[in-house]
Design an enzyme around this catalytic site. Structure first.
Site, PDB file in Angstrom:
ATOM      1  N   ASP A 238       0.867  -1.317  -0.030  1.00  0.00           N
ATOM      2  CA  ASP A 238      -0.063   0.244  -0.149  1.00  0.00           C
ATOM      3  C   ASP A 238       1.059   1.260  -0.002  1.00  0.00           C
ATOM      4  OD1 ASP A 238      -3.098   0.569   1.008  1.00  0.00           O
ATOM      5  OD2 ASP A 238      -1.862   2.156   0.997  1.00  0.00           O
TER       6      ASP A 238
ATOM      7  N   HIS B  32      -9.746  -5.788  -2.752  1.00  0.00           N
ATOM      8  CA  HIS B  32      -8.621  -5.841  -2.286  1.00  0.00           C
ATOM      9  C   HIS B  32      -8.599  -6.311  -0.761  1.00  0.00           C
ATOM     10  CE1 HIS B  32      -9.595  -1.395  -2.334  1.00  0.00           C
ATOM     11  NE2 HIS B  32      -8.745  -1.478  -1.168  1.00  0.00           N
TER      12      HIS B  32
ATOM     13  N   HIS C   4      -6.689  -5.706   2.665  1.00  0.00           N
ATOM     14  CA  HIS C   4      -5.641  -5.347   3.371  1.00  0.00           C
ATOM     15  C   HIS C   4      -4.937  -6.098   4.388  1.00  0.00           C
ATOM     16  CE1 HIS C   4      -6.669  -0.779   2.442  1.00  0.00           C
ATOM     17  NE2 HIS C   4      -7.894  -1.245   2.437  1.00  0.00           N
TER      18      HIS C   4
HETATM   19  P1  5GP Z   1      -9.804   1.358   0.338  1.00  0.00           P
HETATM   20  O1  5GP Z   1     -10.572   1.317  -0.946  1.00  0.00           O
HETATM   21  O2  5GP Z   1      -9.872  -0.123   1.040  1.00  0.00           O
HETATM   22  O3  5GP Z   1     -10.749   2.225   1.293  1.00  0.00           O
HETATM   23  O4  5GP Z   1      -8.693   1.858   0.324  1.00  0.00           O
HETATM   24  C1  5GP Z   1      -7.705   1.673  -0.790  1.00  0.00           C
HETATM   25  C2  5GP Z   1      -6.229   1.629  -0.436  1.00  0.00           C
HETATM   26  O5  5GP Z   1      -5.399   1.525  -1.545  1.00  0.00           O
HETATM   27  C3  5GP Z   1      -5.431   2.742   0.404  1.00  0.00           C
HETATM   28  O6  5GP Z   1      -5.164   2.224   1.778  1.00  0.00           O
HETATM   29  C4  5GP Z   1      -4.675   3.373  -0.344  1.00  0.00           C
HETATM   30  O7  5GP Z   1      -3.486   3.945   0.316  1.00  0.00           O
HETATM   31  C5  5GP Z   1      -4.272   2.391  -1.414  1.00  0.00           C
HETATM   32  N1  5GP Z   1      -3.863   3.065  -2.739  1.00  0.00           N
HETATM   33  C6  5GP Z   1      -4.743   4.004  -3.468  1.00  0.00           C
HETATM   34  N2  5GP Z   1      -4.049   4.321  -4.628  1.00  0.00           N
HETATM   35  C7  5GP Z   1      -2.932   3.281  -4.489  1.00  0.00           C
HETATM   36  C8  5GP Z   1      -2.115   3.193  -5.642  1.00  0.00           C
HETATM   37  O8  5GP Z   1      -1.875   3.925  -6.560  1.00  0.00           O
HETATM   38  N3  5GP Z   1      -0.843   2.409  -5.349  1.00  0.00           N
HETATM   39  C9  5GP Z   1      -1.086   1.546  -4.241  1.00  0.00           C
HETATM   40  N4  5GP Z   1       0.101   0.899  -3.904  1.00  0.00           N
HETATM   41  N5  5GP Z   1      -1.750   1.879  -3.264  1.00  0.00           N
HETATM   42  C10 5GP Z   1      -2.807   2.712  -3.353  1.00  0.00           C
END
Ligand code: 5GP
Length: 130
Positions: free
Chosen positions: A29, A93, A95
């Protein structure tokens, strides 16, 4: 339009890759809760986790298990936490977060890492992936 995670899987956007198989991709992340915070993504683009078939869901969990085992070996922590949110990126995804305190899984405290730290963490985790 392809999701940001599909672009990462296809190599259009760079990532710190941890593991991959035919159906899944795992990478660090970019805004981690803790060192080693890893996202495990099915290559098939689906928005919500419970829209996956039961088989796809089980496959994702089995792959996540293997990544979590590698994290346990690579990162010093009390345990590996697991969470599914998806409010930011509409591509399923998981975590996987190395935990030392409750706040590590609360998505509020963030860790700032250098490019070199990301590279060495990804290498260390992938070394232990079986
Ligand atoms: P959620 O959708 O579960 O709320 O969180 C999405 C997660 O994806 C976040 O923790 C964020 O930091 C991560 N994230 C968003 N865009 C990118 C990216 O371009 N690259 C990476 N490696 N992580 C990402």
């Amino acid at each position: 339009m392809a999701s940001i995670f599909t672009k990462i899987i296809q190599g259009e956007i760079p990532s710190y890759k941890v593991a991959e198989d035919e159906k899944h991709f795992a990478f660090l992340d970019i805004n981690p809760n803790a060192k080693g915070h890893t996202l495990v993504v099915p290559k098939k683009e689906e928005n919500k986790i419970f829209d996956l078939s039961e088989e796809e869901y089980s496959d994702l969990m089995s792959f996540s298990y293997r990544v979590a085992k590698a994290l346990e070996k690579a990162i010093t922590c009390k345990r590996i936490g697991m969470s599914v949110v998806g409010l930011e990126v509409p591509h399923v995804h998981v975590h996987l977060v190395p935990l030392n305190a409750m706040e590590d899984i609360q998505f509020t405290k963030k860790e700032k890492l250098t490019n070199e730290e990301f590279i060495s963490l990804a290498e260390e985790i992938s070394k232990h992936f079986e």
